[in-house]
Scaffold this motif. Structure first.
Motif, PDB file in Angstrom:
ATOM      1  N   LEU A 226      51.367  40.376  46.158  1.00 35.94           N
ATOM      2  CA  LEU A 226      50.298  40.364  47.170  1.00 35.94           C
ATOM      3  C   LEU A 226      50.884  39.929  48.516  1.00 35.94           C
ATOM      4  N   SER A 227      52.135  40.316  48.746  1.00 32.24           N
ATOM      5  CA  SER A 227      52.838  39.863  49.943  1.00 32.24           C
ATOM      6  C   SER A 227      52.283  40.472  51.227  1.00 32.24           C
ATOM      7  N   ASN A 228      51.479  41.522  51.106  1.00 29.84           N
ATOM      8  CA  ASN A 228      50.859  42.109  52.293  1.00 29.84           C
ATOM      9  C   ASN A 228      49.379  41.733  52.400  1.00 29.84           C
ATOM     10  N   MET A 229      48.964  40.703  51.677  1.00 31.67           N
ATOM     11  CA  MET A 229      47.551  40.322  51.662  1.00 31.67           C
ATOM     12  C   MET A 229      47.366  38.836  51.977  1.00 31.67           C
ATOM     13  N   TRP A 230      46.119  38.479  52.213  1.00 32.81           N
ATOM     14  CA  TRP A 230      45.697  37.088  52.390  1.00 32.81           C
ATOM     15  C   TRP A 230      45.077  36.628  51.073  1.00 32.81           C
ATOM     16  N   VAL A 231      45.605  35.564  50.530  1.00 31.09           N
ATOM     17  CA  VAL A 231      45.215  35.086  49.205  1.00 31.09           C
ATOM     18  C   VAL A 231      44.413  33.794  49.357  1.00 31.09           C
ATOM     19  N   LEU A 232      43.325  33.687  48.623  1.00 31.98           N
ATOM     20  CA  LEU A 232      42.471  32.494  48.697  1.00 31.98           C
ATOM     21  C   LEU A 232      41.788  32.268  47.355  1.00 31.98           C
ATOM     22  N   PRO A 233      41.160  31.118  47.173  1.00 28.39           N
ATOM     23  CA  PRO A 233      40.517  30.854  45.880  1.00 28.39           C
ATOM     24  C   PRO A 233      39.357  31.803  45.622  1.00 28.39           C
ATOM     25  N   GLY A 234      39.052  31.993  44.343  1.00 33.62           N
ATOM     26  CA  GLY A 234      37.840  32.718  44.008  1.00 33.62           C
ATOM     27  C   GLY A 234      36.642  32.086  44.689  1.00 33.62           C
ATOM     28  N   LEU A 235      35.739  32.921  45.181  1.00 33.35           N
ATOM     29  CA  LEU A 235      34.576  32.438  45.934  1.00 33.35           C
ATOM     30  C   LEU A 235      33.484  31.944  44.983  1.00 33.35           C
ATOM     31  N   VAL A 236      32.623  31.085  45.519  1.00 36.07           N
ATOM     32  CA  VAL A 236      31.540  30.482  44.739  1.00 36.07           C
ATOM     33  C   VAL A 236      30.225  30.682  45.497  1.00 36.07           C
ATOM     34  N   ASP A 237      29.224  31.244  44.822  1.00 32.58           N
ATOM     35  CA  ASP A 237      27.885  31.376  45.386  1.00 32.58           C
ATOM     36  C   ASP A 237      26.988  30.377  44.668  1.00 32.58           C
ATOM     37  N   CYS A 238      26.456  29.427  45.419  1.00 32.88           N
ATOM     38  CA  CYS A 238      25.672  28.334  44.828  1.00 32.88           C
ATOM     39  C   CYS A 238      24.187  28.629  44.695  1.00 32.88           C
ATOM     40  N   HIS A 239      23.770  29.852  45.040  1.00 39.06           N
ATOM     41  CA  HIS A 239      22.342  30.170  44.872  1.00 39.06           C
ATOM     42  C   HIS A 239      22.212  31.647  44.508  1.00 39.06           C
TER      43      HIS A 239
ATOM     44  N   LYS B 176      40.247  36.010  37.540  1.00 43.18           N
ATOM     45  CA  LYS B 176      39.429  34.888  37.055  1.00 43.18           C
ATOM     46  C   LYS B 176      40.046  34.372  35.763  1.00 43.18           C
ATOM     47  N   GLU B 177      40.338  33.095  35.753  1.00 45.65           N
ATOM     48  CA  GLU B 177      40.923  32.446  34.584  1.00 45.65           C
ATOM     49  C   GLU B 177      42.164  33.187  34.082  1.00 45.65           C
ATOM     50  N   GLY B 178      42.992  33.614  35.028  1.00 47.14           N
ATOM     51  CA  GLY B 178      44.261  34.238  34.695  1.00 47.14           C
ATOM     52  C   GLY B 178      44.201  35.705  34.344  1.00 47.14           C
ATOM     53  N   ALA B 179      43.013  36.296  34.261  1.00 43.80           N
ATOM     54  CA  ALA B 179      42.858  37.710  33.947  1.00 43.80           C
ATOM     55  C   ALA B 179      42.543  38.493  35.222  1.00 43.80           C
ATOM     56  N   VAL B 180      43.198  39.620  35.401  1.00 48.47           N
ATOM     57  CA  VAL B 180      42.985  40.450  36.596  1.00 48.47           C
ATOM     58  C   VAL B 180      41.866  41.442  36.314  1.00 48.47           C
ATOM     59  N   TYR B 181      40.822  41.375  37.120  1.00 50.90           N
ATOM     60  CA  TYR B 181      39.668  42.266  36.974  1.00 50.90           C
ATOM     61  C   TYR B 181      39.655  43.371  38.018  1.00 50.90           C
ATOM     62  N   LYS B 182      40.366  43.181  39.108  1.00 56.24           N
ATOM     63  CA  LYS B 182      40.367  44.191  40.176  1.00 56.24           C
ATOM     64  C   LYS B 182      41.696  44.096  40.899  1.00 56.24           C
ATOM     65  N   ARG B 183      42.321  45.271  41.134  1.00 54.33           N
ATOM     66  CA  ARG B 183      43.568  45.292  41.892  1.00 54.33           C
ATOM     67  C   ARG B 183      43.703  46.618  42.606  1.00 54.33           C
ATOM     68  N   GLU B 184      43.448  46.579  43.902  1.00 56.46           N
ATOM     69  CA  GLU B 184      43.621  47.780  44.716  1.00 56.46           C
ATOM     70  C   GLU B 184      45.025  47.794  45.297  1.00 56.46           C
ATOM     71  N   PRO B 185      45.620  48.984  45.488  1.00 60.14           N
ATOM     72  CA  PRO B 185      46.977  49.060  46.066  1.00 60.14           C
ATOM     73  C   PRO B 185      47.028  48.560  47.482  1.00 60.14           C
TER      74      PRO B 185
END
Length: 431
Positions: A77-90, A422-431
């Motif tokens: 992911l060297s050409n991307m911005w990496v951040l934690p999984g997002l959280v929606d509280c409502h 999520k939890e070490g499993a990749v659910y989505k990966r776009e080129p």
């Protein structure tokens, strides 16, 4: 006739067995992620060229010069911005997404549960790896969805659920607008309570049934027939009973509140968060800051309430002028330094577009970093599991997303997530 029923049942079972399951992807024993840009939400900074080592479901190490063992899978992911999984509280993942609550009565509880499954998947693929679900019309559907996701039966975010709404008779969040001689089934009136002791009883029942937090409605609601969002519903004594009883079970309380006095009653009672906080006044803002109460202000969903073609006329009347007032008060709360967590009321707007609210939070006073922190470290703190998620750090769950642009320069980038783990499993990966 019996033979026909048996045959039909067998056919349904065989079809279900042969249909492809929505199972979680496999988790590698060890893998490495090369992050071109790494958003450190705890320190509020961006780092370059970081390595994230993931072992199983957990993050093992993060740093610029980590040695990647030979033969280990590398996700570049060297050409991307990496951040934690997002959280929606409502959110309301386990409910039907309909502008008319009475539509719930057109389906059985089983049909409702099945129809809600796609809500979970699209939310996860939008980059939200954790949600706090804050109530369902059909009680305990959210508990079932949470557990099905945790067991890998369906795909979705980690869920923390309320089990049901605690509300007064004919109050906010109740199934209202029906003729008085219609008797509702148990799951559509599960959380109704009309005294401090009835509130305690409902908290005890909901806690026993597996809820992660308690949702109580302190004022009237916009999206309830016969309600008035400016009205006060539960008394201070009833709100205190909810908080005391919830605390006895180790649970926190989220309070729906639009009206200023209802907001202040809930804060004084000791709730963890105020949901909506639409008409919060200066005293309420000061109280929230004094008590450390989080505000979860869904300032985007006004767009959906007003634009949906099937929004009932009385809901539009309830909502009149509230959206702009809520946004003004959001700005005041941000400037005052009140704790803020990200929450969208997803279900009012379609599931999967949760990230559209980021741009509104920036428009109305937050920096992009503050907005991102509201959906990561702040959200994890509100839910009470900062040790598990909310940042990318050793020992935490491997909940990681990536986008193709800099969200600190253009927050809209978060509306198009290219990578989801999520939890070490990749659910989505776009080129």
């Amino acid at each position: 006739m019996i033979n026909k029923i048996v045959l039909l049942t067998l056919c349904c079972v065989l079809f279900a067995a042969s249909a492809p399951a929505q199972q979680a992807p496999a988790v590698a024993s060890l893998l490495a992620i090369r992050a071109g840009k790494f958003i450190d939400v705890e320190a509020g900074r961006t780092l370059s060229d970081q390595i994230i080592l993931v072992r199983g479901t957990k993050i093992e190490a993060v740093g610029p010069n980590l040695k990647v063992p030979e033969g280990v899978q590398v996700i570049d992911l060297s050409n991307m911005w990496v951040l934690p999984g997002l959280v929606d509280c409502h959110t309301h993942l386990a409910d039907l997404a309909s502008a008319e609550p009475i539509d719930v009565l057109k389906r059985t509880s089983a049909e409702t549960a099945y129809a809600a499954i796609p809500n979970a998947r699209v939310t996860l693929l939008a980059g939200f790896t954790t949600v706090r679900d804050v109530g369902v019309y059909r009680a305990l559907n959210d508990v079932a969805m949470r557990d099905a996701i945790a067991r890998g039966m369906i795909v979705g975010p980690r869920m923390y659920v309320a089990g049901a709404y605690i509300t007064i008779s004919e109050g906010a969040g109740a199934m209202t607008g029906l003729a008085p001689d219609i008797q509702l089934p148990w799951d559509l009136q599960y959380g109704v309570a009309n005294s401090p002791w009835e509130v305690r009883q409902k908290v005890r029942e909901i806690a026993h049934r597996g809820a992660d937090h308690i949702k109580i409605l302190s004022t009237g609601a916009v999206l309830t027939h016969g309600s008035n969002p400016k009205s006060i519903e539960f008394t201070p004594e009833e709100l205190r009973a909810a908080v005391e009883e919830a605390n006895s079970f180790g649970l926190r309380v989220a309070a729906h509140a639009h009206a200023a006095e209802g907001i202040k009653n809930a804060i004084r009672a000791g709730v963890a968060s105020i949901e909506h906080a639409t008409l919060i006044d200066d005293e309420g803002i000061a109280l929230a800051k004094q008590h450390g109460t989080y505000l979860v202000m869904d300032i985007y969903d006004e767009e959906c309430i007003q634009s949906a073609p099937d929004t009932p006329a009385d809901f539009l009347a309830h909502d009149r002028d509230l959206g702009e007032a809520q946004r003004r008060n959001f700005t005041k709360a941000v400037r005052a330094g009140v704790k803020m967590a990200y929450g969208t009321d997803a279900g009012v707007c379609p599931h999967g577009i949760n990230a559209r609210q980021f741009a509104f939070m920036v428009k109305y006073g937050m920096t992009p970093m503050q907005a991102i922190q509201s959906a990561t470290v702040n959200a994890a703190d509100l839910i009470g599991h900062s040790e598990l998620f909310g940042s990318i750090a050793a020992g935490k769950s491997a909940d990681i997303i990536a986008v193709k642009g800099d969200p600190l320069a253009d927050i809209h980038v978060l509306e198009h997530v290219a990578f989801v783990m999520k939890e070490g499993a990749v659910y989505k990966r776009e080129p």
